[in-house]
Design an enzyme around this catalytic site. Sequence first.
Site, PDB file in Angstrom:
ATOM      1  N   GLY A  16      37.589  35.910  43.504  1.00 15.68           N
ATOM      2  CA  GLY A  16      36.466  34.976  43.464  1.00 15.68           C
ATOM      3  C   GLY A  16      36.468  34.035  44.653  1.00 15.68           C
ATOM      4  O   GLY A  16      35.427  33.820  45.305  1.00 15.68           O
ATOM      5  N   ALA A  17      37.635  33.461  44.958  1.00 20.73           N
ATOM      6  CA  ALA A  17      37.733  32.587  46.128  1.00 20.73           C
ATOM      7  C   ALA A  17      37.464  33.375  47.406  1.00 20.73           C
ATOM      8  O   ALA A  17      36.842  32.861  48.349  1.00 20.73           O
ATOM      9  CB  ALA A  17      39.120  31.948  46.175  1.00 20.73           C
ATOM     10  N   ARG A  46      38.531  28.347  34.823  1.00 20.30           N
ATOM     11  CA  ARG A  46      39.236  27.564  33.812  1.00 20.30           C
ATOM     12  C   ARG A  46      39.782  26.238  34.351  1.00 20.30           C
ATOM     13  O   ARG A  46      39.765  25.238  33.650  1.00 20.30           O
ATOM     14  CB  ARG A  46      40.382  28.395  33.221  1.00 20.30           C
ATOM     15  CG  ARG A  46      39.913  29.462  32.245  1.00 20.30           C
ATOM     16  CD  ARG A  46      41.062  30.272  31.696  1.00 20.30           C
ATOM     17  NE  ARG A  46      41.711  31.072  32.745  1.00 20.30           N
ATOM     18  CZ  ARG A  46      42.670  31.958  32.513  1.00 20.30           C
ATOM     19  NH1 ARG A  46      43.127  32.125  31.282  1.00 20.30           N
ATOM     20  NH2 ARG A  46      43.185  32.664  33.488  1.00 20.30           N
ATOM     21  N   LYS A 107      36.945  46.961  36.474  1.00 17.55           N
ATOM     22  CA  LYS A 107      37.001  48.396  36.151  1.00 17.55           C
ATOM     23  C   LYS A 107      37.240  48.649  34.673  1.00 17.55           C
ATOM     24  O   LYS A 107      36.722  49.612  34.108  1.00 17.55           O
ATOM     25  CB  LYS A 107      38.063  49.110  36.985  1.00 17.55           C
ATOM     26  CG  LYS A 107      39.501  48.674  36.770  1.00 17.55           C
ATOM     27  CD  LYS A 107      39.925  47.715  37.834  1.00 17.55           C
ATOM     28  CE  LYS A 107      41.385  47.314  37.732  1.00 17.55           C
ATOM     29  NZ  LYS A 107      41.724  46.325  38.777  1.00 17.55           N
ATOM     30  N   GLY A 135      38.895  48.986  45.799  1.00 21.83           N
ATOM     31  CA  GLY A 135      38.728  47.794  46.634  1.00 21.83           C
ATOM     32  C   GLY A 135      37.634  47.924  47.669  1.00 21.83           C
ATOM     33  O   GLY A 135      36.463  48.130  47.353  1.00 21.83           O
ATOM     34  N   ASP A 202      45.373  51.516  34.951  1.00 23.42           N
ATOM     35  CA  ASP A 202      44.460  51.052  35.998  1.00 23.42           C
ATOM     36  C   ASP A 202      43.821  52.236  36.718  1.00 23.42           C
ATOM     37  O   ASP A 202      42.599  52.273  36.937  1.00 23.42           O
ATOM     38  CB  ASP A 202      45.233  50.170  36.988  1.00 23.42           C
ATOM     39  CG  ASP A 202      44.387  49.736  38.169  1.00 23.42           C
ATOM     40  OD1 ASP A 202      43.618  48.772  38.026  1.00 23.42           O
ATOM     41  OD2 ASP A 202      44.499  50.363  39.248  1.00 23.42           O
ATOM     42  N   LYS A 206      39.646  53.658  36.765  1.00 20.53           N
ATOM     43  CA  LYS A 206      38.893  53.978  37.979  1.00 20.53           C
ATOM     44  C   LYS A 206      38.440  55.437  37.982  1.00 20.53           C
ATOM     45  O   LYS A 206      37.310  55.752  38.381  1.00 20.53           O
ATOM     46  CB  LYS A 206      39.754  53.665  39.201  1.00 20.53           C
ATOM     47  CG  LYS A 206      40.106  52.190  39.322  1.00 20.53           C
ATOM     48  CD  LYS A 206      41.186  51.937  40.358  1.00 20.53           C
ATOM     49  CE  LYS A 206      41.555  50.465  40.419  1.00 20.53           C
ATOM     50  NZ  LYS A 206      42.684  50.182  41.337  1.00 20.53           N
TER      51      LYS A 206
END
Length: 429
Positions: A16-17, A46, A107, A135, A202, A206
Amino acid sequence: MNGELSVGIAGLGTVGAGVVRLLQENAAIIAARAGRPVRVVAVSARDRTRDRGVSLEGIRWVEDPLVLATDPAVDVVVELIGGASGAARDLVEAALAAGKPVVTANKALIAQAGGDLAGLIRGGPGIRFEAAVAGGIPVIKALREGLGANRIASVSGIFNGTCNYMLTRMRDEKMEFADVLAEAQALGYAEADPSADIDGVDTAHKLAILAAIAFGRQVDFGAVHVEGIRRISAVDIAFADELGYRIKLLGIARASEAGIETRVHPAMVPENSALAKVDGVNNAVVISGEPVGDIVIQGRGAGAGPTASAVVADLIDLARGRQTPMLGMAPDALRSEASVPMAAHRGAYCLRLMVLDQPGVIADVTAVLRDHGISLETMLQRGRSPGDVVPVVIITHETDEAAMAAALVQIAALPAVQEPPALIRIEQA
């Protein structure tokens, strides 16, 4: 279309940053490519006091992320909370129900709830998720758009940088699994709870997404066979090297007359293959289609920069008004392809046994394989150590998974076999 695209971001972690930073630092080039400015107007996370290394000046803070779904000042919601349920799913469902487009890197959400989310889309751009797979590698756009004219035969690759880093270090430094996992955690490549990565979940998320787009069907995470790398040892890596292979955690989706097979597991690939040369935290995707043939795309599969790049690419498409169905075709055009069970797989195998070095052991093992119709291509045993436990490696010719599984049960029960047999499939990637 001439005004700016106003973005609300839920989740201000690493990604996000990174999105906020990218939109600020590359604002001019993004505006030129989007045809209008793309600006973050609201965020939600948060911890409001945490220093995220990026300026939030002029950006409105929203305590409840659900507010973004109905905020008239927000044109598009970017969901970077993560997880297949809870706040992430609530936000995405609320935004879609309100007719607001969503961009996500989630995902797990797409893999496990993609069908439900598709049902909430009422025309318009709906949901975009380039960042959910590999990514910064634009594999979803490649499959959904660039290769739209092709009949896809298979999609396979390395989709988890953590596992690829660990397997690379095990090979290069002769490290054991537990030691390299601790190193990956110390470097931030692996989470404190690494289960999703090292157990293959994970990668399975994907792969389920890519298989849906490649073969024009609904996302079917439950059909994916999943194995991780916990049982890969330094001994396995060394024998693979000696035999001319590299061990990689692969996701493989393949179409056949029987249906679609989707599987995640460690595999031995020839050392001169494209995937064998992909090391460290990098990802790679091999797509085979007609008429394009085979193409390989590789690069960094995770991290703030690559993932933010994919998120912003989706925002640029939205700013330009580009509309593509979620899975590349209209929902009523998606097919109901059968899922091929793992037991129906056919291929070659590498079997590693830890056995007592005593007369008759190899004869007992080969007799079991013979009784299940499995023929041997190669066998390796190094040195003699009577009475001690030694490794034996067997490479089989192509055989059935079901036969191999049945043989393993009998081999494991042999008195001389001291550990559960280790099985690694061989792929000619």
